[in-house]
Write an enzyme that holds these catalytic residues in place. Structure first.
Site, PDB file in Angstrom:
ATOM      1  N   SER A 184       0.561  -0.961  -0.145  1.00 17.78           N
ATOM      2  CA  SER A 184       0.348   0.161   0.112  1.00 17.78           C
ATOM      3  C   SER A 184       0.825   1.075  -0.134  1.00 17.78           C
ATOM      4  O   SER A 184       1.741   1.583   0.368  1.00 17.78           O
ATOM      5  CB  SER A 184      -0.811  -0.472   0.828  1.00 17.78           C
ATOM      6  OG  SER A 184      -1.509   1.146   1.329  1.00 17.78           O
ATOM      7  N   ARG A 241     -21.003  -6.396 -46.647  1.00 18.18           N
ATOM      8  CA  ARG A 241     -20.536  -6.078 -45.075  1.00 18.18           C
ATOM      9  C   ARG A 241     -21.306  -4.765 -44.612  1.00 18.18           C
ATOM     10  O   ARG A 241     -21.200  -3.805 -46.011  1.00 18.18           O
ATOM     11  CB  ARG A 241     -19.071  -5.657 -46.571  1.00 18.18           C
ATOM     12  CG  ARG A 241     -18.044  -4.928 -45.659  1.00 18.18           C
ATOM     13  CD  ARG A 241     -16.230  -5.302 -45.898  1.00 18.18           C
ATOM     14  NE  ARG A 241     -16.259  -5.879 -46.758  1.00 18.18           N
ATOM     15  CZ  ARG A 241     -16.088  -6.847 -47.843  1.00 18.18           C
ATOM     16  NH1 ARG A 241     -16.196  -5.276 -48.556  1.00 18.18           N
ATOM     17  NH2 ARG A 241     -15.689  -7.765 -48.484  1.00 18.18           N
TER      18      ARG A 241
END
Length: 443
Positions: A278, A317
């Site tokens: 930490s 497409r």
């Protein structure tokens, strides 16, 4: 010359530095795009549609170090995809004599889809290796702790005893489920080749007497499956990738979720082998691997949802549906690959604390075996009396801070029972050991 455009690692500790990170970066995609272009020319040469010298020239020119990724990315805006500028650069690199054979008859989506599948296949191979490490570590943990009793928890509360071996065997089962799904998807990944509208028409115009033979030859060059049809708007391969990757992230997320709750300070039944620190509290050893896996599991379903949403692709497409796949799929490959890397490290280094598990079995003053006592006392006292007695004693255990076994010993009608055995949580793990053995038989 290569110039990377997608570092992205500063806020992505879950996948940065993982095998999947290298396998999915811009250079990896560039390599796959070039592999796809070179394979196409070789496939055409193999069918007599291009000179062998053209195949050799394109293959030689398809060296990622000869291309500038950043330039390609910037010029991709012009046509909406990076294949268009890449074809121009590759054609120049091949030279005037054989340059016309670059990309001959193909459309941009043929190359980009095939390259994406190549990147996915290469990444899945790496992911499978990390899953294999995880599976082996979990098999070892399950075997070592086959008889290690611990509280079973349902809806956050102690329920009945279980074993850590069964929990680890369950984790391993999920990993094997993920492996099997990924393997099936990996083995089925197809090449893409259809030309402008998925009809292979241009290949016929360039002299192919049977254009339908070309996709299979192309797939062989790429080491992929031959497609039954061009899949420009039939996005099953991408949806399958989405499903197996999201499942894998979730399966690994289950392991992480369990480790996170079991490694809480007040629980401490397991611990990561090397927790993270930490910035403010020197005493902390955070379960960082589990945290990063859990983060990936939370993100993966939304990425998969985008890929599933792209199934609804119009015409031959689509405008936008295909384009929407690229980044989420890469993110999903990276996240899941990073999670697999972290899961291997987590399980290989996981510390199990049987003493803490045993101590926690006594937190309910013996009430964790009340289910067993209900069944065992009913024939002796009658069902109603047994329920009434256990309800009364359950209240007294906390009010008087005494064990359930001690209170039961004061009931004259129960003097003939082995109350020590009946109230020992470690002797009420059901078929946990047998179930663990059964699970470990799976290969």
């Amino acid at each position: 010359m290569t110039s990377a455009t997608d570092t992205g690692g500063l806020l992505a500790p879950g996948w940065t530095g993982s095998p999947a990170a290298d396998a999915t970066d811009d250079r990896a995609f560039l390599r796959a795009l070039l592999d796809a272009e070179a394979a196409l020319t070789r496939a055409q040469a193999g069918l007599g549609l291009a000179p062998a010298e053209a195949a050799a020239a394109v293959t030689d020119a398809a060296d990622p170090d000869r291309f500038d990724v950043r330039s390609l990315a910037e010029r991709a805006r012009g046509g909406g995809n990076p294949v268009i500028p890449l074809v121009a650069d590759l054609t120049r690199a091949v030279g005037e004599e054989y340059g016309p054979y670059v990309h001959r008859g193909a459309t941009s989506q043929d190359i980009l889809d095939s390259a994406t599948v190549l990147v996915a296949a290469r990444t899945l191979d790496l992911l499978l290796a990390d899953l294999a490490r995880t599976e082996r570590a979990l098999a070892r943990l399950a075997a070592e702790h086959r008889d290690t009793a611990m509280p079973g928890r349902t809806l956050t509360q102690h329920a009945v005893p279980t074993t850590f071996g069964l929990k680890a065997a369950g984790w391993r089962t999920l990993v094997l489920d993920a492996r099997d799904r990924i393997t099936a998807v990996r083995d089925a990944l197809p090449a893409q080749l259809g030309g402008a509208a998925g009809t292979l028409a241009a290949f016929g115009a360039y002299g192919a007497t049977d254009p339908t033979a070309l996709p299979a030859a192309y797939a062989r060059e790429l080491g992929l499956r031959a497609p039954l049809l061009p899949w420009h708007t039939l996005r099953t391969p991408v949806a399958d990738l989405a499903g197996c990757l999201a499942f894998t992230a979730g399966a690994l997320g289950k392991i992480a979720a369990d480790v996170l709750v079991l490694s809480r300070t007040e629980t401490a039944e397991v611990a990561e082998g090397s927790g993270g620190g930490s910035s403010a509290m020197p005493h902390k050893a955070n379960p960082v691997r589990s945290t990063l896996i859990a983060a990936a599991a939370r993100r993966a379903p939304q990425l998969a949802a985008t890929l599933y949403g792209s199934l609804a692709a119009e015409d031959e497409r689509p405008a936008g549906a295909w384009h929407a796949e690229w980044e989420p799929l890469r993110d999903l490959l990276r996240l899941t690959g990073g999670a697999a890397r972290d899961a291997a490290e987590l399980t290989e280094g996981l510390q199990v604390r049987p003493d803490a598990m045993r101590a926690h079995l006594g937190l309910t003053h013996g009430l964790i075996v009340s289910e067993r006592l209900s069944a065992e006392l009913a024939p002796v006292l009658g069902r109603a009396r047994a329920k009434e007695l256990l309800t009364e004693l359950a209240g007294r255990t906390y009010a008087e801070d005494r064990g359930l076994g001690e209170l039961l010993a004061e009931v004259p009608e129960l003097s003939g029972l082995d109350l020590g055995a009946l109230t020992d949580p470690a002797r009420y793990t059901g078929s946990a050991e047998a179930l663990t053995d059964r699970a470990l038989e799976r290969r």
